[in-house]
Design an enzyme around this catalytic site. Structure first.
Site, PDB file in Angstrom:
ATOM      1  CG  ASP A  11      -1.893   1.159   1.284  1.00 30.95           C
ATOM      2  OD1 ASP A  11      -2.324   1.629   0.219  1.00 30.95           O
ATOM      3  OD2 ASP A  11      -2.239   1.617   2.399  1.00 30.95           O
ATOM      4  CB  SER A  12       0.135   4.818  -0.484  1.00 25.31           C
ATOM      5  OG  SER A  12      -1.028   4.853   0.334  1.00 25.31           O
ATOM      6  CB  CYS A  75      -3.559   0.593  -2.395  1.00 23.79           C
ATOM      7  SG  CYS A  75      -3.742   2.330  -2.776  1.00 23.79           S
ATOM      8  CG  ASN A  76     -10.055   0.306  -2.204  1.00 26.19           C
ATOM      9  OD1 ASN A  76     -11.045  -0.313  -2.566  1.00 26.19           O
ATOM     10  ND2 ASN A  76      -9.515   0.120  -1.012  1.00 26.19           N
ATOM     11  CB  THR A  77      -5.836   5.026  -4.443  1.00 20.56           C
ATOM     12  OG1 THR A  77      -6.626   5.368  -3.307  1.00 20.56           O
ATOM     13  CG2 THR A  77      -5.568   6.259  -5.267  1.00 20.56           C
ATOM     14  CB  CYS A 186      -9.713   4.244   1.437  1.00 28.69           C
ATOM     15  SG  CYS A 186      -8.030   4.666   1.951  1.00 28.69           S
ATOM     16  CB  THR A 187      -6.678  -0.574   2.564  1.00 32.01           C
ATOM     17  OG1 THR A 187      -5.649   0.306   2.077  1.00 32.01           O
ATOM     18  CG2 THR A 187      -7.141  -1.492   1.444  1.00 32.01           C
TER      19      THR A 187
HETATM   20  N1  DGL Z   1      -4.932   2.965   1.280  1.00 36.28           N
HETATM   21  C1  DGL Z   1      -5.155   3.508  -0.005  1.00 36.28           C
HETATM   22  C2  DGL Z   1      -6.465   3.052  -0.610  1.00 36.28           C
HETATM   23  O1  DGL Z   1      -6.956   1.985  -0.312  1.00 36.28           O
HETATM   24  C3  DGL Z   1      -4.917   4.959  -0.321  1.00 36.28           C
HETATM   25  C4  DGL Z   1      -4.325   5.940   0.575  1.00 36.28           C
HETATM   26  C5  DGL Z   1      -3.615   7.083  -0.153  1.00 36.28           C
HETATM   27  O2  DGL Z   1      -4.266   8.072  -0.553  1.00 36.28           O
HETATM   28  O3  DGL Z   1      -2.404   6.949  -0.327  1.00 36.28           O
HETATM   29  O4  DGL Z   1      -7.031   3.709  -1.425  1.00 36.28           O
END
Ligand code: DGL
Length: 263
Positions: A11-12, A75-77, A186-187
């Site tokens: 993830d980020s 990470c959904n993004t 978002c995770t």
């Molecule tokens: N955890 C990430 C997600 O599921 C994104 C967080 C970010 O903006 O970096 O979208």
């Protein structure tokens, strides 16, 4: 006994830990690695081209370092924009985490659901396709927030969360009294579930992708024929920029060591 397969969760930031803990508690028999791209955090406000190139570069670097058998883009993004390209570049299975629109639509009686994600995720074409396919008869209230992502990062570093700020971010959901389910797309957000429930104006079902992802990993592990019986363990974690508080967070999740990954 076969050698446990290596599963990399990426993830980020700390959000993917919500997926990691589901895998840890539901899927035995793998060696887990966690990696976050905190140097490029947050992903949710990034332009799509830049994001795809970055995720590709970080995953290539992790692939050389770890040679994982399965990669979970927690990470959904990133998943809603980069999955096809990432899959084309790697020979091992890549599991993406995408908004749980389908289970939310199945759970909703009122046909009014909420979608809580990053600004990137809530306006993505991919997300719209999920809505059209699985929730075409639902009204979908969308809230895209990067502040909430920062709050989850702060919480896991031991800082206080501003409840008023949180309440005002999610306030649009409670304008329609019929809304009965909210997708945590978002995770990072399952890590704030207690706080989100504390500021909720009425009862809703909170739906995320964690359990479904753990099931998918279990299925893929079976396919590799490398499924051992031992409890899954977090072997090590990686980050792309030094952050001592982050290393502490990882150790709270059972990571014996954290390493800097140069991308
Ligand atoms: N955890 C990430 C997600 O599921 C994104 C967080 C970010 O903006 O970096 O979208």
């Amino acid at each position: 006994m076969p050698k446990p397969a290596k599963v990399l969760v990426f993830d980020s930031g700390v959000g993917g830990l919500s997926i990691l803990r589901e895998i840890q508690s539901r899927v035995p028999g793998c060696d887990l690695y966690y990696a976050c791209d905190n140097q490029a955090f947050p992903y949710g406000t990034k332009d799509e081209t830049e994001l795809v190139a970055r995720v590709d570069a970080v995953l290539k670097s992790l692939d050389r370092e770890l040679e994982p058998e399965i990669v979970v883009i927690a990470c959904n993004t990133a998943s809603t924009v980069a999955l096809p390209r990432i899959r084309a570049h790697f020979s091992h299975p890549v599991v993406g985490v995408v908004p749980a629109i389908k289970p939310a639509a199945e759970a909703s009686k009122s046909r009014v659901i909420g979608l809580l994600g990053t600004p990137g995720t809530v306006q993505r074409q991919y997300t719209q396709q999920l809505i059209d396919e699985f929730a075409g008869d639902c009204e979908v209230v969308r809230v895209g927030s990067s502040e909430l992502v920062h709050m989850a990062e702060k919480k896991l570093r031991g800082c206080e969360i501003d409840k008023d700020e949180l309440a005002s971010i999610v306030e649009p959901f409670y304008r329609n009294k019929k809304l009965d389910a909210i997708v945590l797309a978002c995770t990072h957000f399952p890590l704030l579930l207690d706080e989100l429930m504390a500021v909720a104006r009425f009862d809703v079902k909170w739906i995320d992708s964690g359990e479904a992802i753990a099931r998918r990993v279990a299925y893929l592990l079976n396919e590799t024929g490398r499924r051992a019986d031992n409890r899954s363990v977090l072997i090590a974690s990686y980050y792309t920029a030094e952050d001592p508080l982050l290393a502490q967070t990882f150790s709270q999740f059972g990571s014996p060591s954290s390493h800097l990954l140069r991308v």
